[in-house]
Design an enzyme around this catalytic site. Sequence first.
Site, PDB file in Angstrom:
ATOM      1  CG  LEU A 169      17.600 -68.469 -43.569  1.00  0.00           C
ATOM      2  CD1 LEU A 169      17.760 -68.570 -42.057  1.00  0.00           C
ATOM      3  CD2 LEU A 169      18.876 -67.891 -44.200  1.00  0.00           C
ATOM      4  CB  ALA A 170      15.674 -72.648 -49.399  1.00  0.00           C
ATOM      5  CG  ASN A 215      13.302 -69.917 -43.058  1.00  0.00           C
ATOM      6  OD1 ASN A 215      13.591 -69.787 -44.236  1.00  0.00           O
ATOM      7  ND2 ASN A 215      12.591 -70.938 -42.602  1.00  0.00           N
ATOM      8  NE  ARG A 216       6.896 -70.588 -44.818  1.00  0.00           N
ATOM      9  CZ  ARG A 216       6.457 -71.829 -44.929  1.00  0.00           C
ATOM     10  NH1 ARG A 216       5.297 -72.171 -44.428  1.00  0.00           N
ATOM     11  NH2 ARG A 216       7.170 -72.743 -45.560  1.00  0.00           N
ATOM     12  CG  ASN A 227      14.885 -68.918 -61.571  1.00  0.00           C
ATOM     13  OD1 ASN A 227      15.610 -68.021 -61.995  1.00  0.00           O
ATOM     14  ND2 ASN A 227      15.273 -70.179 -61.489  1.00  0.00           N
ATOM     15  CB  SER A 256      22.597 -68.041 -62.856  1.00  0.00           C
ATOM     16  OG  SER A 256      22.938 -69.307 -63.384  1.00  0.00           O
ATOM     17  N   GLY A 257      23.760 -70.083 -60.740  1.00  0.00           N
ATOM     18  CA  GLY A 257      24.975 -70.781 -60.346  1.00  0.00           C
ATOM     19  C   GLY A 257      24.731 -71.865 -59.322  1.00  0.00           C
ATOM     20  N   GLY A 258      23.454 -72.020 -58.954  1.00  0.00           N
ATOM     21  CA  GLY A 258      23.117 -73.071 -57.995  1.00  0.00           C
ATOM     22  C   GLY A 258      23.780 -72.803 -56.656  1.00  0.00           C
ATOM     23  CE  LYS A 308      19.066 -67.592 -63.169  1.00  0.00           C
ATOM     24  NZ  LYS A 308      18.150 -68.678 -63.057  1.00  0.00           N
ATOM     25  CG  HIS A 337      21.221 -67.975 -67.549  1.00  0.00           C
ATOM     26  ND1 HIS A 337      20.703 -68.990 -66.765  1.00  0.00           N
ATOM     27  CD2 HIS A 337      22.558 -68.128 -67.496  1.00  0.00           C
ATOM     28  CE1 HIS A 337      21.690 -69.708 -66.256  1.00  0.00           C
ATOM     29  NE2 HIS A 337      22.827 -69.199 -66.681  1.00  0.00           N
ATOM     30  CG  ASN A 338      17.016 -70.329 -65.960  1.00  0.00           C
ATOM     31  OD1 ASN A 338      18.083 -69.774 -65.720  1.00  0.00           O
ATOM     32  ND2 ASN A 338      16.250 -70.815 -65.014  1.00  0.00           N
ATOM     33  CD  GLU A 391      20.210 -73.965 -66.504  1.00  0.00           C
ATOM     34  OE1 GLU A 391      20.602 -72.893 -66.010  1.00  0.00           O
ATOM     35  OE2 GLU A 391      19.437 -74.731 -65.905  1.00  0.00           O
ATOM     36  CG  HIS A 393      -6.074 -64.504 -95.197  1.00  0.00           C
ATOM     37  ND1 HIS A 393      -6.772 -63.924 -94.163  1.00  0.00           N
ATOM     38  CD2 HIS A 393      -6.447 -65.807 -95.227  1.00  0.00           C
ATOM     39  CE1 HIS A 393      -7.521 -64.848 -93.575  1.00  0.00           C
ATOM     40  NE2 HIS A 393      -7.342 -65.993 -94.212  1.00  0.00           N
TER      41      HIS A 393
END
Length: 481
Positions: free
Chosen positions: A10-11, A32-33, A102, A128-130, A182, A185-186, A189, A450
């Site tokens: 639950l952050a 939640n822990r 992530n 994504s989207g905060g 994702k 995407h980052n 970003e 080579h």
Amino acid sequence: MKANIGLIGLAVMGQNLVLNMSDHGFKVAVHNRSPDKTEDFLNGPAKDKGIIGAYSLDELLSSLELPRVVMLMVKAGEVVDHYIEQLVPLMTAGDIIIDGGNSLFTDTNRRTKALKEKNILYIGTGVSGGEEGARNGPSIMPGGNPDAWERVRAIFQSISAQVDNQPCCQWVGDNGAGHYVKMVHNGIEYGDMQLICEAYQLLSEGLGLSADECAGIFAQWNQGELSSYLIEITSNIMAYKDTDGAPLLEKILDTAGQKGTGKWTGINALDLGIPLTLIGESVFARCLSAMKDERVRAAERLPKPVKSYTGDKQAMIDAIRDALYASKIISYAQGFRLMREAAAEYQWSLNYGEIALMWRGGCIIRSAFLNDIKAAYTENPQLENLLLADFFVNAMQQTDGGWRKAVIAGIELGIPTPAFSSALAYYDGYRTARLPANLLQAQRDYFGAHTYERTDQPRGQFFHTDWTGYGGKTASSTYTV
Ligand code: 6PG
């Protein structure tokens, strides 16, 4: 009544996703822990919403309808493995675990496969989207075990952002495909943010414009082809005043942080051998910014060109906009090219048009421009490179002059433009039929035998020259088994 889904963690992202799910009519159980956080949530933002609090994993699982769906919104890495280990013995065949953090896509590959053997269906999804996105509609990029998709589709597609009545959420592909997309995407970003920062420095330091003037320019740019969330918030940030009335932006220390997803994208590009120069430069630009004390010392020792811009200001503002737009096209072309390679390497069938649609709303890189990318892939789903689509060929032609002008101005004024200029170098390299790699091959053959291919012989035949007259006849490829 049993819950449709359980959520652990639950952050801020977890809480907002739960509220979003609840608003869309899904019954949610949460764990939640630390129990205090659950209590605070249930008595605070979740009050009277019918959300079930569970104080142990047993309690959480027994509150869920079958097959059970548990979504983890916890820190990527070991914590995810820890919860999976705790959950699996309590679950039965057909239950689903979703990781919405992530996570590194290779971890998701591993987890999907390991859980499949235990008949637990695993999804690794980008979200994504905060905070705001999680609450009102994020972009959701799920991948993993496709058998899990139908069970969670309704939840994900109704809580995601919607653009033109289409959800910004589609099934991406097997195993780590969702987390891979994702990650890219980052990376993009990081690129978008660096490009905006370079434009800002050219406008403020190069042309001497105030924060308010810059805010106005970005607001104007946001009306055209650059229209995007990041351009919009940039204008708001520039206009924001501190308590003393001065622009807050100018008081913020110039050292960038990062959590690593841009770096992962760069590392993967190096692994796959795909040039992802703009994102790479964007990661390094953050690293260079973080060397603040050393830069301050260097600024005292190393001279800067004593020059100021004397030309037409509006013409340079337009050139900077062109540089931003052209470089952004390069960044997306590189990012989509990387995904194409990844699809081949990891056996995913990625739908690039759908990815563009998923990124059109909800996420940090959302922009009008993604409609043009979608259109390019609709016209040709096999498109080799975005730069070859008619729309982008035209865009490159229109911005070419301004882009070069802005980069030259940066060079002359001593203002760094690593993303603008590396994008230009990539573009010039990409559109050059013959590069100087003939010399490079000759050098490799000279010092290391080579071998090289010849322009006057079919591809695949390798030659070695005894350049000095005292080398042997054996090429190094003789030893390549
Ligand atoms: C998103 C963001 C998010 C990311 C932050 C911070 O899509 O909502 O990409 O996932 O974690 O933007 O990233 P950095 O700390 O690496 O800049």
